[in-house]
Design a protein around this motif. Structure first.
Motif, PDB file in Angstrom:
ATOM      1  N   GLY A 139       0.725  -1.572  -0.002  1.00 57.75           N
ATOM      2  CA  GLY A 139       0.012  -0.102  -0.301  1.00 57.75           C
ATOM      3  C   GLY A 139       0.818   1.243   0.276  1.00 57.75           C
ATOM      4  N   LEU A 140       1.585   1.049   0.881  1.00 54.09           N
ATOM      5  CA  LEU A 140       3.072   2.597   1.018  1.00 54.09           C
ATOM      6  C   LEU A 140       3.671   2.613  -0.627  1.00 54.09           C
ATOM      7  CD1 LEU A 140       4.678   1.755   4.701  1.00 54.09           C
ATOM      8  CD2 LEU A 140       2.252   3.734   3.665  1.00 54.09           C
ATOM      9  N   LEU A 141       4.161   1.055  -0.968  1.00 49.64           N
ATOM     10  CA  LEU A 141       4.339   1.697  -2.067  1.00 49.64           C
ATOM     11  C   LEU A 141       3.926   1.912  -3.417  1.00 49.64           C
ATOM     12  CD1 LEU A 141       6.698  -1.850  -2.639  1.00 49.64           C
ATOM     13  CD2 LEU A 141       7.677   0.265  -2.214  1.00 49.64           C
ATOM     14  N   GLU A 142       2.661   1.805  -3.297  1.00 52.16           N
ATOM     15  CA  GLU A 142       1.466   2.282  -4.477  1.00 52.16           C
ATOM     16  C   GLU A 142       1.293   4.086  -4.423  1.00 52.16           C
ATOM     17  OE1 GLU A 142      -1.830  -0.345  -4.562  1.00 52.16           O
ATOM     18  OE2 GLU A 142      -0.615  -1.748  -5.532  1.00 52.16           O
ATOM     19  N   MET A 143       1.003   4.050  -2.333  1.00 53.02           N
ATOM     20  CA  MET A 143       1.120   5.261  -2.751  1.00 53.02           C
ATOM     21  C   MET A 143       2.026   6.251  -2.698  1.00 53.02           C
ATOM     22  SD  MET A 143      -0.659   4.855   1.420  1.00 53.02           S
ATOM     23  CE  MET A 143      -0.017   7.004   1.441  1.00 53.02           C
ATOM     24  N   MET A 144       3.809   6.036  -2.806  1.00 48.87           N
ATOM     25  CA  MET A 144       4.728   7.275  -3.880  1.00 48.87           C
ATOM     26  C   MET A 144       4.557   6.282  -4.876  1.00 48.87           C
ATOM     27  SD  MET A 144       7.313   6.070  -0.631  1.00 48.87           S
ATOM     28  CE  MET A 144       6.841   3.640  -0.543  1.00 48.87           C
ATOM     29  N   GLY A 145       4.175   5.937  -5.927  1.00 50.53           N
ATOM     30  CA  GLY A 145       4.814   5.564  -6.987  1.00 50.53           C
ATOM     31  C   GLY A 145       4.827   4.094  -7.866  1.00 50.53           C
ATOM     32  N   PHE A 146       5.920   3.596  -6.852  1.00 48.67           N
ATOM     33  CA  PHE A 146       5.792   2.463  -7.618  1.00 48.67           C
ATOM     34  C   PHE A 146       4.548   0.962  -7.102  1.00 48.67           C
ATOM     35  CE2 PHE A 146       8.688   4.450  -4.907  1.00 48.67           C
ATOM     36  CZ  PHE A 146      10.358   4.532  -5.726  1.00 48.67           C
ATOM     37  N   GLY A 147       5.184   0.216  -7.843  1.00 47.38           N
ATOM     38  CA  GLY A 147       4.873  -0.927  -8.228  1.00 47.38           C
ATOM     39  C   GLY A 147       4.361  -1.808  -7.167  1.00 47.38           C
ATOM     40  N   PRO A 148       3.824  -2.309  -7.148  1.00 43.95           N
ATOM     41  CA  PRO A 148       3.269  -3.974  -6.147  1.00 43.95           C
ATOM     42  C   PRO A 148       4.365  -4.347  -6.610  1.00 43.95           C
ATOM     43  CG  PRO A 148       1.311  -4.057  -7.431  1.00 43.95           C
ATOM     44  CD  PRO A 148       2.033  -2.512  -7.379  1.00 43.95           C
ATOM     45  N   ILE A 149       4.848  -5.028  -5.215  1.00 38.81           N
ATOM     46  CA  ILE A 149       6.136  -6.131  -5.048  1.00 38.81           C
ATOM     47  C   ILE A 149       5.416  -7.735  -3.901  1.00 38.81           C
ATOM     48  CG2 ILE A 149       8.343  -6.977  -4.608  1.00 38.81           C
ATOM     49  CD1 ILE A 149       9.285  -4.155  -4.200  1.00 38.81           C
ATOM     50  N   ASN A 150       5.497  -8.857  -4.981  1.00 35.39           N
ATOM     51  CA  ASN A 150       4.851 -10.085  -4.713  1.00 35.39           C
ATOM     52  C   ASN A 150       6.193 -10.612  -3.528  1.00 35.39           C
ATOM     53  OD1 ASN A 150       3.657 -12.663  -3.988  1.00 35.39           O
ATOM     54  ND2 ASN A 150       2.555 -12.859  -5.428  1.00 35.39           N
ATOM     55  N   PHE A 151       6.101 -10.233  -2.181  1.00 35.75           N
ATOM     56  CA  PHE A 151       7.175 -10.641  -1.717  1.00 35.75           C
ATOM     57  C   PHE A 151       7.042 -12.449  -0.973  1.00 35.75           C
ATOM     58  CE2 PHE A 151       6.805  -6.197  -1.189  1.00 35.75           C
ATOM     59  CZ  PHE A 151       8.244  -6.183  -0.899  1.00 35.75           C
ATOM     60  N   LEU A 152       5.805 -12.660  -0.377  1.00 35.94           N
ATOM     61  CA  LEU A 152       5.687 -13.915  -0.571  1.00 35.94           C
ATOM     62  C   LEU A 152       5.370 -14.933  -1.298  1.00 35.94           C
ATOM     63  CD1 LEU A 152       1.849 -12.897   1.384  1.00 35.94           C
ATOM     64  CD2 LEU A 152       4.491 -13.273   2.110  1.00 35.94           C
ATOM     65  N   MET A 153       5.507 -15.060  -2.649  1.00 31.37           N
ATOM     66  CA  MET A 153       5.764 -15.780  -3.780  1.00 31.37           C
ATOM     67  C   MET A 153       6.926 -15.808  -4.700  1.00 31.37           C
ATOM     68  SD  MET A 153       3.397 -17.177  -3.219  1.00 31.37           S
ATOM     69  CE  MET A 153       3.026 -18.411  -5.143  1.00 31.37           C
ATOM     70  N   SER A 154       8.231 -14.282  -3.612  1.00 31.07           N
ATOM     71  CA  SER A 154       8.611 -14.205  -5.009  1.00 31.07           C
ATOM     72  C   SER A 154      10.345 -15.073  -4.171  1.00 31.07           C
ATOM     73  CB  SER A 154       9.309 -12.432  -5.363  1.00 31.07           C
ATOM     74  OG  SER A 154      10.852 -12.452  -5.564  1.00 31.07           O
ATOM     75  N   SER A 155      10.847 -15.180  -5.133  1.00 29.81           N
ATOM     76  CA  SER A 155      12.199 -16.267  -5.038  1.00 29.81           C
ATOM     77  C   SER A 155      13.443 -15.240  -3.923  1.00 29.81           C
ATOM     78  CB  SER A 155      12.347 -17.514  -5.928  1.00 29.81           C
ATOM     79  OG  SER A 155      13.175 -16.907  -7.053  1.00 29.81           O
ATOM     80  N   GLU A 156      13.140 -14.135  -4.984  1.00 34.96           N
ATOM     81  CA  GLU A 156      14.208 -12.975  -5.226  1.00 34.96           C
ATOM     82  C   GLU A 156      14.226 -13.017  -3.569  1.00 34.96           C
ATOM     83  OE1 GLU A 156      12.383 -13.318  -7.717  1.00 34.96           O
ATOM     84  OE2 GLU A 156      13.495 -14.064  -9.292  1.00 34.96           O
TER      85      GLU A 156
END
Length: 298
Positions: A139-156
């Motif tokens: 939610g904070l990332l979207e407010m700052m103009g960034f795209g969402p990140i799928n932390f839970l499903m990301s291997s990185e």
């Protein structure tokens, strides 16, 4: 020896519960290691099952899964050793510099609390915070103009998420031993250093750290012995189909192969391998510590 035991009988009596615990839950189960060299069938029992020698170990070392879980386990251990291990020491040094007792106790209480939460709670909180569906971070990332990140499903993001959770839960609890060691440092050393014009940073570097060096070395040796023992529950709760390639470790592999797939002998061989590696590393680290003039574990 007998006179010493009689003189300190109450102290030795306090050891009895711990000895009973280790005997029942650590030594008696070693009998089950036999099935690592057998084709164990539950309906036949341990003794009646057929011997297969080192077949399960050969299968482990020749399998492609071995190198994947070995790499993943070493990576997570490296993160714990390099990133997590120094943090309780740094926290202890910082807490020791706080002069206000009530503020110091308040901070200690706040950083101790996460230790008493189970990994289920820790991972659940992380899920709520990091999820794409209403998570605070995205939610904070979207407010700052960034795209969402799928932390839970990301291997990185698996490794950063893992080590941050370990630090959050265990860093405060890990300060207890170091603070106890710091409290035993001779106060006269600090007074002499202040008279020589040493500030707090110099006192910390030249008095506090050298005084607790033996404790740090002992805990480091014990930590090295747990190189393949990262804990099943935490990693298992973080695993999913998208990050399994970077998150599968020996503990979760033993659970999958042993309980889910019923390969009891093979899973025992994997666990046996873990124990042998840990024992060898503890012995090597202890010998290395003694060469550098430290006491070591034994």
């Amino acid at each position: 020896m007998i006179k010493s035991i009689k003189k300190n009988k109450l102290l030795y009596l306090m050891l009895v519960p711990g000895l009973i615990y280790f005997f029942i839950y650590k030594y008696i189960p070693m009998y089950g290691l036999i099935i690592a060299f057998k084709d164990y069938k539950p309906y036949l029992g341990i003794l009646a099952s057929d011997w297969v020698g080192l077949e399960h170990f050969i299968r482990l070392f020749q399998g492609t899964d071995f190198w994947i879980i070995f790499r993943n386990t070493l990576t997570l251990f490296g993160l714990q050793l390099v990133v997590f291990f120094p943090i309780p020491i740094i926290l202890s040094l910082m807490l020791n510099e706080i002069r206000s007792n009530w503020y110091k106790r308040s901070v200690q209480t706040l950083i101790y609390i996460p230790h008493f939460m189970s990994w289920v709670v820790i991972v659940s909180i992380s899920y709520v915070v990091l999820t794409l569906d209403g998570g605070i971070v995205n939610g904070l990332l979207e407010m700052m103009g960034f795209g969402p990140i799928n932390f839970l499903m990301s291997s990185e993001w698996f490794h950063p998420m893992y080590i941050i959770q370990v630090i959050w839960r265990e860093a405060g609890w890990g300060t207890i031993i170091f603070l106890a060691a710091i409290s035993a440092v001779n106060i006269e050393l600090y007074e002499a250093a202040r008279m020589d014009g040493a500030g707090r940073l110099r006192q910390m570097w030249h008095i506090t750290l050298p005084s607790i060096r033996s404790v740090i070395v002992v805990l480091l040796i014990l930590k090295i012995g747990d190189v393949l023992e990262l804990g099943f529950e935490h990693v298992y709760l973080l695993l999913n189909g998208s990050n399994r390639e970077v998150g599968e470790i020996f503990d979760t592999y033993v659970y999958t192969a042993g309980l889910k797939q019923g390969q009891f002998s093979y899973a025992t061989a994997v666990g046996f391998f873990k124990g042998i590696v840990g024992l060898i590393l503890v012995m090597l680290a202890n010998r290395l510590a003694k060469k550098f003039g430290e006491e070591g574990v034994y």
